[in-house]
Scaffold this motif. Structure first.
Motif, mmCIF file in Angstrom:
data_model
loop_
_atom_site.group_PDB
_atom_site.id
_atom_site.type_symbol
_atom_site.label_atom_id
_atom_site.label_comp_id
_atom_site.label_asym_id
_atom_site.label_seq_id
_atom_site.Cartn_x
_atom_site.Cartn_y
_atom_site.Cartn_z
ATOM 1 N N TYR A 26 0.603 -0.793 0.008
ATOM 2 C CA TYR A 26 0.238 -0.462 -0.043
ATOM 3 C C TYR A 26 1.188 1.680 -0.218
ATOM 4 C CZ TYR A 26 0.880 0.711 4.548
ATOM 5 O OH TYR A 26 1.227 0.343 6.365
ATOM 6 N N ASP A 27 0.984 2.363 -0.256
ATOM 7 C CA ASP A 27 1.076 3.594 -0.591
ATOM 8 C C ASP A 27 0.150 4.956 -0.224
ATOM 9 O OD1 ASP A 27 1.887 6.452 -1.788
ATOM 10 O OD2 ASP A 27 2.745 5.436 -3.306
ATOM 11 N N LEU A 28 0.287 4.673 1.212
ATOM 12 C CA LEU A 28 -0.556 5.697 2.031
ATOM 13 C C LEU A 28 -0.564 7.626 1.347
ATOM 14 C CD1 LEU A 28 -1.491 5.802 4.474
ATOM 15 C CD2 LEU A 28 -0.276 6.603 5.457
ATOM 16 N N ILE A 29 0.396 7.784 0.922
ATOM 17 C CA ILE A 29 0.279 9.117 -0.382
ATOM 18 C C ILE A 29 -0.733 9.085 -1.041
ATOM 19 C CG2 ILE A 29 1.656 10.881 -1.546
ATOM 20 C CD1 ILE A 29 4.778 10.091 -0.294
ATOM 21 N N ALA A 30 -0.839 8.447 -1.944
ATOM 22 C CA ALA A 30 -1.521 7.810 -2.692
ATOM 23 C C ALA A 30 -3.229 6.843 -2.385
ATOM 24 C CB ALA A 30 -0.810 6.628 -3.994
ATOM 25 N N ILE A 31 -3.108 6.694 -1.000
ATOM 26 C CA ILE A 31 -4.078 6.550 -1.505
ATOM 27 C C ILE A 31 -5.430 8.026 -0.397
ATOM 28 C CG2 ILE A 31 -5.996 5.388 0.917
ATOM 29 C CD1 ILE A 31 -3.296 3.104 0.147
ATOM 30 N N VAL A 32 -4.582 8.472 0.128
ATOM 31 C CA VAL A 32 -5.148 9.708 0.478
ATOM 32 C C VAL A 32 -5.464 10.331 0.228
ATOM 33 C CG1 VAL A 32 -4.327 11.708 2.550
ATOM 34 C CG2 VAL A 32 -3.912 9.093 3.497
ATOM 35 N N ALA A 33 -4.402 11.502 -0.823
ATOM 36 C CA ALA A 33 -4.842 11.778 -2.382
ATOM 37 C C ALA A 33 -5.611 11.020 -3.101
ATOM 38 C CB ALA A 33 -3.331 11.861 -3.281
#
Length: 199
Positions: free
Chosen positions: A163-170
């Motif tokens: 998972y990529d937290l930056i991509a998920i939040v954006a």
């Protein structure tokens, strides 16, 4: 915004599909900064071709709107100040990223900017108060494309444990921005009505 004049009897009616050139510029910036790894990394022929297509299509759209069909693009309503989106995205990319390298910061910037790149389009629709069916379908396709990323992230988390937290939040931010539009699309456009925003 594209305008097409239709003469009906003795009256002149304006058909306003309301496409934001500002959003198109932002998407061109997004794809350019995200896919600069074309110059350094080869993944596959498909990956390379698709990245080139995304970049070329985004610049072709900007060219068509601002040069080829300039006479039909009404800048009077497309007035969103995109620097208010670009500058915070740059600042966030410099502060919150996975690695402080040029390509990684540019990739992160593209993720942040894409999450808000639709705002000029939504602002334009809110300013004019309505959108033609073709514009509504276009916005729905854009929103659906991003919402499908949520399913991709769920899949990658369970299958690849990634998972990529930056991509998920954006992505969540971008999907939330579309929520009101999705509601209006389902309740109005799918029933054959023109999308009109509440007064």
């Amino acid at each position: 915004m594209f305008t097409v004049d239709k003469v009906i009897g003795n009256t002149c009616q304006k058909d306003v599909p309301s496409i934001s050139g500002k959003s198109q510029i932002l998407f061109a910036i997004v794809y350019t900064t995200r896919y600069l790894d074309l110059l350094t990394t080869y993944i596959s022929a498909y990956n390379t071709v698709m990245k080139i297509v995304f970049i070329a299509a985004s610049y072709a759209t900007v060219y068509l709107m601002y040069l080829k069909f300039k006479a039909t693009y009404d800048q009077n309503h497309d007035t969103f100040r995109i620097e208010f989106l670009i500058i915070p995205a740059v600042a966030l990319a410099l502060l919150i990223n996975h690695d402080f390298t040029v390509l990684e910061i540019l990739w992160t910037f593209s993720i942040y900017l894409e999450s808000v790149a639709i705002l000029p389009q939504l602002f334009l629709v809110s300013k004019t108060g309505e959108a033609e069916s073709i514009t509504s379908h276009y916005l729905f396709a854009l929103g659906s494309y991003r919402a499908l990323y949520l399913l991709n992230w769920i899949y990658r988390y369970y299958v690849e444990d990634h998972y990529d937290l930056i991509a998920i939040v954006a992505g969540v931010v971008q999907t939330v921005l579309y929520c009101d539009f999705f509601y209006l699309y389902i309740t109005k456009v799918l029933k054959g009505k023109k999308l009109q925003l509440p007064a």
